[in-house]
Motif scaffolding. Structure first.
Motif, mmCIF file in Angstrom:
data_model
loop_
_atom_site.group_PDB
_atom_site.id
_atom_site.type_symbol
_atom_site.label_atom_id
_atom_site.label_comp_id
_atom_site.label_asym_id
_atom_site.label_seq_id
_atom_site.Cartn_x
_atom_site.Cartn_y
_atom_site.Cartn_z
ATOM 1 N N LEU A 1 -1.560 1.181 0.991
ATOM 2 C CA LEU A 1 -2.892 1.071 1.593
ATOM 3 C C LEU A 1 -2.782 0.103 2.757
ATOM 4 C CD1 LEU A 1 -4.503 0.742 -1.873
ATOM 5 C CD2 LEU A 1 -4.588 2.760 -0.459
ATOM 6 N N TYR A 2 -2.710 0.671 3.971
ATOM 7 C CA TYR A 2 -2.157 -0.100 5.067
ATOM 8 C C TYR A 2 -3.150 -0.998 5.791
ATOM 9 C CZ TYR A 2 1.143 3.548 4.073
ATOM 10 O OH TYR A 2 1.968 4.390 3.415
ATOM 11 N N ASN A 3 -4.382 -0.543 6.001
ATOM 12 C CA ASN A 3 -5.333 -1.299 6.818
ATOM 13 C C ASN A 3 -4.675 -1.657 8.149
ATOM 14 O OD1 ASN A 3 -7.591 -2.698 7.600
ATOM 15 N ND2 ASN A 3 -7.065 -4.548 6.479
ATOM 16 N N ALA B 1 2.184 -3.580 4.037
ATOM 17 C CA ALA B 1 1.759 -2.875 2.834
ATOM 18 C C ALA B 1 2.534 -1.575 2.705
ATOM 19 C CB ALA B 1 0.265 -2.596 2.878
ATOM 20 N N ARG B 2 2.608 -1.079 1.486
ATOM 21 C CA ARG B 2 3.382 0.134 1.254
ATOM 22 C C ARG B 2 2.512 1.359 1.021
ATOM 23 N NH1 ARG B 2 8.576 -0.528 -0.006
ATOM 24 N NH2 ARG B 2 8.638 1.244 -1.396
ATOM 25 N N PRO C 1 -10.470 -0.899 5.004
ATOM 26 C CA PRO C 1 -9.766 -0.872 3.710
ATOM 27 C C PRO C 1 -10.333 0.174 2.747
ATOM 28 C CG PRO C 1 -10.249 -3.125 4.323
ATOM 29 C CD PRO C 1 -10.923 -2.267 5.326
ATOM 30 N N PHE C 2 -11.611 0.488 2.871
ATOM 31 C CA PHE C 2 -12.174 1.515 1.987
ATOM 32 C C PHE C 2 -11.723 2.918 2.400
ATOM 33 C CE2 PHE C 2 -15.212 -1.933 1.224
ATOM 34 C CZ PHE C 2 -15.214 -1.932 -0.151
ATOM 35 N N ARG D 1 -8.519 3.995 0.857
ATOM 36 C CA ARG D 1 -8.500 4.373 -0.547
ATOM 37 C C ARG D 1 -9.049 5.763 -0.812
ATOM 38 N NH1 ARG D 1 -7.737 -0.478 0.239
ATOM 39 N NH2 ARG D 1 -6.895 -1.908 -1.280
#
Lengths: 372, 172
Positions: A152-154, A149-150, A63-64, A67
Motif C-alpha cells: 500500500l504505497y501512498n 512500502a511493499r 491511503p484509502f 486499499r
C-alpha cells in the motif's frame, strides 16, 4: 421408462472459498452438475471508502484509495491524483509523469502476475503460482526502495510523488525489464500452452462482445472479447499518448473469441506491452524536482470531474465533487471489478459447476475494490 | 480416433515441456529466505514502525492532524514565560510540555503522512517490523518522557490557571 425426478438444488459457494479470490458468495442453482443460475452476493469487505473520503482531507484520501484494489495500489492512486490535479489546474513536470507511468506499469505487471498465478491455482496447476510470485517479489522490492512500502504505497500525491527515485533505481527497473521479458516464455511453457489447461479454459465462459459492452465490462475482460478499447489509447491521461504500445485484443487462438483462455492470454501479452512502456519511460529520464508542485494544503476549487484511468482490471473512474473546501464533498468510484463481476450470471448459465471457478478466476476480480 | 491419440500426444508433450522448465530450476539458486533464521536487509526508506525522538518534538500537532486514521494522540501544556525547555537539534525553541504522545500502532496504516509535515523531523519510521504482541494494548507506544511528579504538577498548575480564568476579576 419412468421419468427421473430431478430437483433444483441451491449451493452456496463462498464466502470462505479459496477460488473466489476474497470474500465473494455465489449462490448456485444447480440441476445435477449443470448450473442453472449463479448469483453473486457482495458486501463482505465493505469498508465505507466513499463515506470515509467525505471526512478526511484531500491528501488523506490517498491511503484509502490504496486499499480498494490492493493488488494495484499505484493505479488506484493514479486515477485519484490525476482527477484532483485536473480540478485544481496543476500541471506536473515530466519527471513526475514518467515516475508515475513507470510505477503504474510495474504495478500492472505485478497484478497480472497474481492473476495468472492464482488462475493456475484455481484450475489446479500449482507451479506457475510460485514462478509468478518470484517475479512479483522483485517488483515489490523496487517499490520498497522508491517509497518504502511493499503493498500500500501512498506514492502518488496531488502535485507530485512522495519520493524521488533513489540513485540507480531507474537502472534497476531497466535491468528488471531485461530479466522479465524471457520469463514470459517460461509461463507459456508451464501453463499457457499446457493441453490440460487449454481443455479447462478454451471455449468455456464465452463472453460475446455485445454482452460485454452492455454489462459495462472493461479492461482485459472486454478486450478479450475482441473490443479494442484501452483508456491509455482511447482517452489518454498523463503522458500515455507519447508512448508506442499496442492494445491487446482476444483472437480466439485456442477456441472462441472471448473465452477464459483469451482473457488469460490478453493479460500475458499485456505484460509484454507494459515492459515496452516502462522501457520507453525509463530511457533518458529528465531531471526535475518531484515535489515542486505539491501544495502545502490541498484546496480544490468548487467543481466536479469524472476521471477514468486504466487499471489492470479495467476502467477505474473517480467522480469527484468539490465545494471548494479542504474536505471532498463527494467521491464516487466506478469500480472495474464490480462491473466485470456483474457479467458472471450471464455467462455461467448452463455450464458445469467446475467451470464456475474457471470463469471467476478469468474475470480477475479483487473484492476489496468491488465492496470498497 | 486420430483426434483421440493426438490429444494424448499433446497432453504428454506439453506436460513434458512444463516439466522441463521445473527441471531446469533444480540447478538454480533458491530464492526463498528462511525468514527467522536469515533476514534480508531492508532498504533505507522502508516504512515500518513509527518512532518519535521526543527531545526534538515541539508539540505543533502537525502529525496528529495529518494522520488519516487518528492513531496519534498528543496532549500539551504551555510552558511559562520564564521556563526554558531548551532547543531542538535544528534550533527551534521548545515551548510546550508534552504530557502525552501516544501512537497506536494497531490503528496505524503505515502511510507515512505524519512523517513529512514534521518541522523538526522528529517522527520517522524505523526498520523494525516484528513487534507482534498478544495484547492489542501493548501496541500503544507512549513516547512522553515526563516523570509522574512533573506530570501531576503541570496538571495542577493548569487546573489552577483554569480556575483563575473562571473567576471574574476583582473590581478594578
Amino acid at each position: 421408462m419412468p421419468d427421473l425426478r430431478t430437483e433444483v438444488m441451491e449451493v452456496n459457494m463462498g464466502p470462505q472459498h479459496p477460488s473466489t479470490h476474497g470474500v465473494l458468495r455465489v449462490v448456485l442453482k444447480t440441476d445435477g452438475e449443470i448450473v442453472l443460475d449463479a448469483i453473486p452476493y457482495i458486501g463482505y469487505l465493505h469498508r465505507c471508502f466513499e463515506k470515509h473520503a467525505e471526512n478526511v482531507t484531500w491528501q488523506q484520501v490517498i491511503p484509502f484509495t490504496d486499499r480498494m484494489d490492493y493488488l494495484a495500489s499505484m493505479n488506484n492512486n493514479f486515477g485519484y491524483v490525476v482527477g484532483v490535479e485536473k480540478l485544481m489546474g496543476i500541471e506536473v513536470n515530466e519527471r513526475v509523469e514518467r515516475l508515475r507511468v513507470i510505477t503504474a506499469e510495474l504495478n500492472r505487471i505485478a497484478s497480472h502476475l497474481i492473476a495468472l498465478g492464482t488462475y493456475g491455482l484455481d484450475i489446479g496447476a500449482f507451479t506457475p503460482f510460485l514462478y509468478a510470485f518470484r517475479e512479483r517479489e522483485m517488483i515489490l522490492d523496487l517499490f520498497e526502495e522508491i517509497c518504502g512500502a511493499r503493498l500500500l504505497y501512498n506514492f502518488m500525491w496531488v502535485g507530485g510523488v512522495s519520493h524521488d527515485a533513489p540513485d540507480g533505481w531507474i537502472q534497476k527497473v531497466l535491468d528488471f525489464c531485461d530479466y522479465f521479458s524471457p520469463k514470459i516464455k517460461e509461463y507459456n511453457d508451464l501453463l499457457s500452452f499446457n493441453k490440460i489447461f487449454i481443455e479447462r479454459t478454451a471455449n468455456v465462459g464465452v463472453l460475446p462482445a455485445d454482452v460485454a459492452i452492455s454489462y459495462g465490462c472493461s479492461g482485459p475482460t472486454l478486450r478479450a472479447s475482441g473490443v479494442d478499447f484501452d483508456l491509455r489509447k482511447n482517452d489518454p491521461y498523463s503522458i500515455y499518448d507519447k508512448f508506442d504500445f499496442n492494445t491487446v485484443i482476444g483472437e480466439g487462438l485456442k477456441g472462441t473469441v472471448g473465452d477464459c483462455w483469451d482473457r488469460y492470454w490478453v493479460r500475458i501479452i499485456e505484460m509484454e506491452e507494459s515492459v515496452k512502456i516502462i522501457r520507453q519511460a525509463a530511457s533518458d529520464m529528465p531531471d526535475g524536482n518531484v515535489k515542486e508542485k505539491i501544495p502545502k494544503i490541498v484546496k480544490v476549487p468548487a467543481g466536479e470531474i469524472y476521471q477514468r484511468t486504466e487499471t489492470p482490471r479495467g476502467e477505474l473512474g473517480y467522480y469527484i465533487v468539490s465545494s471548494g473546501d479542504k474536505i471532498p464533498e463527494r467521491i464516487k468510484v466506478r469500480s472495474p471489478a464490480f462491473c466485470n463481476l456483474s457479467v458472471l450470471p450471464a455467462i455461467s448459465r448452463g455450464i458445469m459447476v467446475a467451470d464456475i471457478v474457471a470463469i471467476i478466476g478469468s474475470l480477475d476480480i479483487v473484492l476489496g475494490e468491488i465492496d470498497r | 480416433m486420430a483426434q483421440y491419440f493426438r490429444n494424448i500426444y499433446e497432453t504428454i508433450a506439453t506436460v513434458l515441456i512444463g516439466m522441463g522448465v521445473t527441471f531446469r530450476h533444480l540447478f538454480t539458486k533458491s530464492v526463498t529466505l528462511q525468514y527467522p533464521r536469515e533476514q534480508r536487509e531492508l532498504p533505507s526508506g522502508t516504512r515500518q514502525k513509527l518512532f518519535v525522538n521526543i527531545d526534538d518534538c515541539i508539540g505543533c500537532l502537525q502529525c496528529e492532524k495529518a494522520c488519516p486514521v487518528s492513531c496519534i494522540t498528543i496532549e500539551t501544556i504551555k510552558a511559562e514565560k520564564d521556563e526554558d525547555l531548551g532547543e531542538t537539534s535544528n534550533g527551534k525553541k521548545k515551548r510546550m510540555y508534552l504530557t502525552r504522545f501516544d501512537i497506536d500502532m494497531a490503528k496505524c496504516c503505515y502511510c507515512a503522512d505524519c512523517v513529512f509535515p514534521c518541522p523538526t523531523e522528529c517522527i520517522y519510521m524505523v526498520p523494525e517490523f516484528d513487534f507482534a504482541t498478544y495484547d492489542r494494548n501493548d501496541l500503544v507506544f507512549r513516547f512522553s518522557n515526563l516523570s509522574d511528579e512533573k506530570h501531576k504538577e503541570l496538571i495542577e498548575r493548569e487546573k489552577a490557571k483554569e480556575a483563575a480564568k473562571q473567576q471574574p476579576p476583582e473590581a478594578n
